[in-house]
Design an enzyme around this catalytic site. Structure first.
Site, PDB file in Angstrom:
ATOM      1  N   GLU A   1     -27.636  17.959   4.373  1.00  9.35           N
ATOM      2  CA  GLU A   1     -26.376  18.237   3.661  1.00  9.35           C
ATOM      3  C   GLU A   1     -25.407  18.933   4.620  1.00  9.35           C
ATOM      4  O   GLU A   1     -25.756  19.916   5.255  1.00  9.35           O
ATOM      5  CB  GLU A   1     -26.645  19.100   2.430  1.00  9.35           C
ATOM      6  CG  GLU A   1     -25.399  19.566   1.694  1.00  9.35           C
ATOM      7  CD  GLU A   1     -24.451  18.440   1.304  1.00  9.35           C
ATOM      8  OE1 GLU A   1     -24.860  17.504   0.604  1.00  9.35           O
ATOM      9  OE2 GLU A   1     -23.259  18.486   1.732  1.00  9.35           O
TER      10      GLU A   1
ATOM     11  N   GLY B   1     -25.936  19.891  -3.723  1.00  9.06           N
ATOM     12  CA  GLY B   1     -25.616  19.470  -5.092  1.00  9.06           C
ATOM     13  C   GLY B   1     -24.434  18.516  -5.132  1.00  9.06           C
ATOM     14  O   GLY B   1     -24.205  17.843  -6.131  1.00  9.06           O
TER      15      GLY B   1
ATOM     16  N   CYS C   1     -20.678  16.576  -8.047  1.00  9.24           N
ATOM     17  CA  CYS C   1     -20.839  16.898  -9.474  1.00  9.24           C
ATOM     18  C   CYS C   1     -21.048  18.392  -9.658  1.00  9.24           C
ATOM     19  O   CYS C   1     -20.403  19.029 -10.482  1.00  9.24           O
ATOM     20  CB  CYS C   1     -22.003  16.107 -10.061  1.00  9.24           C
ATOM     21  SG  CYS C   1     -22.194  16.398 -11.822  1.00  9.24           S
TER      22      CYS C   1
ATOM     23  N   HIS D   1     -25.411  13.370 -42.487  1.00  7.23           N
ATOM     24  CA  HIS D   1     -24.106  13.771 -42.999  1.00  7.23           C
ATOM     25  C   HIS D   1     -23.933  15.271 -42.808  1.00  7.23           C
ATOM     26  O   HIS D   1     -24.881  16.019 -43.044  1.00  7.23           O
ATOM     27  CB  HIS D   1     -23.991  13.421 -44.477  1.00  7.23           C
ATOM     28  CG  HIS D   1     -22.735  13.939 -45.096  1.00  7.23           C
ATOM     29  ND1 HIS D   1     -21.512  13.353 -44.861  1.00  7.23           N
ATOM     30  CD2 HIS D   1     -22.504  15.010 -45.898  1.00  7.23           C
ATOM     31  CE1 HIS D   1     -20.583  14.023 -45.512  1.00  7.23           C
ATOM     32  NE2 HIS D   1     -21.156  15.040 -46.149  1.00  7.23           N
TER      33      HIS D   1
HETATM   34  C1  LIG Z   1     -13.171  16.113 -10.598  1.00  6.01           C
HETATM   35  C2  LIG Z   1     -14.349  15.216 -10.869  1.00  6.01           C
HETATM   36  C3  LIG Z   1     -14.938  15.235 -12.100  1.00  6.01           C
HETATM   37  C4  LIG Z   1     -16.031  14.413 -12.364  1.00  6.01           C
HETATM   38  N1  LIG Z   1     -16.573  14.445 -13.610  1.00  6.01           N
HETATM   39  C5  LIG Z   1     -17.618  13.650 -13.894  1.00  6.01           C
HETATM   40  C6  LIG Z   1     -18.228  13.676 -15.163  1.00  6.01           C
HETATM   41  O1  LIG Z   1     -17.818  14.428 -16.039  1.00  6.01           O
HETATM   42  N2  LIG Z   1     -19.281  12.867 -15.392  1.00  6.01           N
HETATM   43  C7  LIG Z   1     -19.772  12.036 -14.424  1.00  6.01           C
HETATM   44  O2  LIG Z   1     -20.737  11.317 -14.680  1.00  6.01           O
HETATM   45  N3  LIG Z   1     -19.216  11.989 -13.201  1.00  6.01           N
HETATM   46  C8  LIG Z   1     -18.168  12.777 -12.905  1.00  6.01           C
HETATM   47  N4  LIG Z   1     -17.611  12.749 -11.658  1.00  6.01           N
HETATM   48  C9  LIG Z   1     -18.199  11.862 -10.632  1.00  6.01           C
HETATM   49  C10 LIG Z   1     -19.463  12.509 -10.061  1.00  6.01           C
HETATM   50  O3  LIG Z   1     -19.159  13.772  -9.528  1.00  6.01           O
HETATM   51  C11 LIG Z   1     -20.100  11.633  -8.969  1.00  6.01           C
HETATM   52  O4  LIG Z   1     -20.193  10.324  -9.430  1.00  6.01           O
HETATM   53  C12 LIG Z   1     -21.481  12.192  -8.689  1.00  6.01           C
HETATM   54  O5  LIG Z   1     -21.372  13.447  -8.059  1.00  6.01           O
HETATM   55  C13 LIG Z   1     -22.371  11.259  -7.844  1.00  6.01           C
HETATM   56  O6  LIG Z   1     -22.093  11.411  -6.545  1.00  6.01           O
HETATM   57  P1  LIG Z   1     -23.102  10.982  -5.399  1.00  6.01           P
HETATM   58  O7  LIG Z   1     -24.508  11.192  -5.818  1.00  6.01           O
HETATM   59  O8  LIG Z   1     -22.739   9.645  -4.956  1.00  6.01           O
HETATM   60  O9  LIG Z   1     -22.755  11.990  -4.218  1.00  6.01           O
HETATM   61  P2  LIG Z   1     -21.928  13.334  -4.179  1.00  6.01           P
HETATM   62  O10 LIG Z   1     -22.186  14.156  -5.381  1.00  6.01           O
HETATM   63  O11 LIG Z   1     -20.526  13.019  -3.833  1.00  6.01           O
HETATM   64  O12 LIG Z   1     -22.640  14.087  -2.962  1.00  6.01           O
HETATM   65  C14 LIG Z   1     -22.632  13.588  -1.665  1.00  6.01           C
HETATM   66  C15 LIG Z   1     -23.059  14.693  -0.731  1.00  6.01           C
HETATM   67  O13 LIG Z   1     -23.244  14.145   0.577  1.00  6.01           O
HETATM   68  C16 LIG Z   1     -22.748  15.061   1.535  1.00  6.01           C
HETATM   69  N5  LIG Z   1     -22.412  14.307   2.744  1.00  6.01           N
HETATM   70  C17 LIG Z   1     -21.446  13.373   2.917  1.00  6.01           C
HETATM   71  N6  LIG Z   1     -21.490  12.869   4.154  1.00  6.01           N
HETATM   72  C18 LIG Z   1     -22.502  13.498   4.793  1.00  6.01           C
HETATM   73  C19 LIG Z   1     -23.051  13.397   6.101  1.00  6.01           C
HETATM   74  N7  LIG Z   1     -22.562  12.531   6.999  1.00  6.01           N
HETATM   75  N8  LIG Z   1     -24.082  14.211   6.427  1.00  6.01           N
HETATM   76  C20 LIG Z   1     -24.597  15.082   5.520  1.00  6.01           C
HETATM   77  N9  LIG Z   1     -24.128  15.213   4.264  1.00  6.01           N
HETATM   78  C21 LIG Z   1     -23.102  14.419   3.904  1.00  6.01           C
HETATM   79  C22 LIG Z   1     -21.524  15.653   0.853  1.00  6.01           C
HETATM   80  O14 LIG Z   1     -21.197  16.907   1.427  1.00  6.01           O
HETATM   81  C23 LIG Z   1     -22.011  15.787  -0.588  1.00  6.01           C
HETATM   82  O15 LIG Z   1     -22.601  17.048  -0.816  1.00  6.01           O
HETATM   83  C24 LIG Z   1     -16.538  13.568 -11.360  1.00  6.01           C
HETATM   84  C25 LIG Z   1     -15.957  13.570 -10.076  1.00  6.01           C
HETATM   85  C26 LIG Z   1     -14.875  14.378  -9.840  1.00  6.01           C
HETATM   86  C27 LIG Z   1     -14.266  14.371  -8.469  1.00  6.01           C
END
Ligand SMILES: Cc1cc2nc3c(=O)[nH]c(=O)nc-3n(C[C@H](O)[C@H](O)[C@H](O)COP(=O)(O)OP(=O)(O)OC[C@H]3O[C@@H](n4cnc5c(N)ncnc54)[C@H](O)[C@@H]3O)c2cc1C
Length: 459
Positions: free
Chosen positions: A34, A39, A42, A441
């Site tokens: 990371e 985390g 999300c 209900h």
């Molecule tokens: C404002 C907002 C609100 C949202 N609300 C909702 C909701 O209510 N419900 C819902 O289902 N979804 C919601 N989402 C979408 C949800 O957050 C994402 O779909 C979810 O987090 C899944 O992401 P992911 O597992 O693809 O990776 P992410 O959660 O994006 O995590 C990716 C991780 O990889 C790390 N990373 C990236 N590149 C590298 C690298 N080269 N080397 C090491 N680490 C790296 C990043 O730092 C990050 O920590 C929301 C998104 C946003 C922006």
């Protein structure tokens, strides 16, 4: 320096940690990398903090409406933004620590801090170390899209990430982007007390939804005093004193609006530009999303892509489901596939929109013979009892197979009630199975059998 593992997971989003733990428990030595906050989106700047802030905003909204419920608050309510942020920070910190401790406490799992970049199809460089493994899982997610609009580099702007540091009340927040993320922030800040203007390039909000949904949500937001400018086709930004001016080429006046703060909420881009994908020969599409098959394998054997980065979903539940699919295929001999899942999501404005399956527009485009049922929330006892009667519920059914094709529940508890429809769809049962089920209900869900009892042909 080089280190050998059985598996490498890049990114700690919603798929990576669960997969790393599962692999570790299966006896595979697993490194999970990371670069920023454990985390991912999300936990740190997406779902959890925004829903926590929305809860504060809702408390303010209900307090302002307290007289409607016969509750008298004698003084005007006041929002302490520092406390709102502190509450959000505490809840986020709990989740962030939970994931971190989970990873650190699992045998065979090593959490490594740093930016990961492919060195080859079986090797990843982090800091000065090259990690090697036969199996690599990419879960790097995405980030806010910063559009190439004139003037954007000359003005201060916020994204969903920097919004997390805001502990003050913007006097006038301009939100560019009238879709899921933008609308949640817009309503939240309006309820905190900001003036809010939403600027959207399309002719309507959340263009992916049916027109009726878009216009109902627009009316709900406007009723709370949010200004909405549609058809803003030629956006530019410029500094105006301490604030930001956004010019719009709208049909509506004024053509320029000036706000104290600007939030960009114009979609997400995948974090694939700095991952060294070319070194491993991993293919992406034109927008940078990693191409995967139905079991989330990339074009390179031994490399999978999970979560937002594969463009097959943009939600926490789709990312977690990606983990389940990969783990089932890899560890359980269970050939689960992405195409098995049913599209479902919510928009957490208040009242929320719960969605499952096809929209009406998609049903019409499919040429299927369909039945439709619609019920205004004003007819739902739970909604009336709460004085929250905005919105409607709509369900679409295949006229031949009798299976439910899709639903939109815009109204109080719509995000929860939609699951009874989702589960019947997942079971492959005809709509009558739900129509004949006795519900509790007074709930919102109890009206769904009623709705299904009054279907009409979709003309
Ligand atoms: C404002 C907002 C609100 C949202 N609300 C909702 C909701 O209510 N419900 C819902 O289902 N979804 C919601 N989402 C979408 C949800 O957050 C994402 O779909 C979810 O987090 C899944 O992401 P992911 O597992 O693809 O990776 P992410 O959660 O994006 O995590 C990716 C991780 O990889 C790390 N990373 C990236 N590149 C590298 C690298 N080269 N080397 C090491 N680490 C790296 C990043 O730092 C990050 O920590 C929301 C998104 C946003 C922006």
């Amino acid at each position: 320096m080089s280190e050998n593992y059985d598996a490498i997971v890049i990114g700690t989003g919603q798929a990576g940690p669960a997969l790393a733990v599962r692999l570790g428990k299966a006896g595979r030595r697993t490194a999970i990398i990371e670069r920023k906050l454990v985390g991912g989106t999300c936990v740190n700047n997406g779902c959890i903090p925004t829903k926590t802030l929305i809860a504060s905003a809702r408390a303010a909204h209900v307090a302002r409406r307290s007289a409607d419920f016969g509750v008298v608050i004698d003084a005007p309510i006041r929002i302490d933004m520092a406390r709102v942020k502190a509450r959000k920070d505490a809840i986020v910190a709990q989740s962030n620590a939970g994931v971190t401790n989970w990873l650190k406490g699992t045998p065979n799992v090593t959490l490594i801090e740093g930016h990961a970049r492919f060195d080859g199809p079986q090797s990843v460089r982090v800091n000065d170390t090259v990690l090697e493994a036969q199996e690599i899982f990419i879960n790097v997610g995405g980030r806010a899209n910063v559009p190439d609009m004139p003037g954007i580099d000359d003005v201060p702007y916020l994204t969903n990430s920097s919004m997390m540091g805001v502990d003050f009340l913007p006097e006038h927040l301009i939100v560019i982007g009238g879709s899921y993320i933008g609308l949640e922030f817009a309503q939240m800040y309006r309820r905190f007390g900001s003036r809010v203007t939403v600027v959207e390039m399309a002719p309507r909000l959340i263009a992916r939804e049916d027109e009726e949904v878009s216009s109902a949500i627009k009316a709900i937001l406007e009723a709370e005093g949010i200004a909405i400018r549609l058809n803003a086709e030629c956006l530019t930004a410029a500094r105006r004193g301490n604030g930001v001016a956004v010019t719009l080429s709208c049909e509506q006046e004024p053509r320029e609006i000036v706000g104290s703060h600007l939030l960009l909420a114009i979609g997400r881009v995948p974090n694939t530009h700095d991952l060294g994908l070319d070194k491993a020969g991993i293919r992406t599409d034109a927008r940078g999303f990693i191409e995967v098959d139905d079991q989330l394998r990339t074009n390179v054997p031994g490399i999978w892509a999970l979560g937002d980065v594969n463009g097959r979903g943009a939600f926490t539940h789709t990312s977690y489901n990606d983990y389940e699919i990969v783990a089932a295929n890899l560890l359980d001999g269970d050939a689960r596939r992405v195409s098995d899942r049913i599209t479902t999501y919510a928009l957490f404005v208040d009242p929320p929109l719960g969605r499952v399956g096809m929209t009406e527009r998609e049903v019409r485009a499919s040429g299927k013979k369909a039945l439709v049922g619609k019920l205004m929330m004003a007819r739902v006892g739970r909604a009336r009892e709460r004085s929250e009667t905005q919105g409607f519920m709509q369900v679409l059914v295949d006229a031949e197979s009798k299976r439910i094709l899709g639903a939109a529940l815009l109204g109080t508890e719509g995000d929860e009630a939609v699951h009874c429809i989702l589960d019947v769809m997942a079971a492959g049962a005809p709509y009558m199975a739900l129509q004949r089920t006795m519900h509790i209900h007074p709930t919102v869900s109890e009206l769904i059998p009623t709705l299904l009892g009054d279907l009409k042909p979709l003309d």
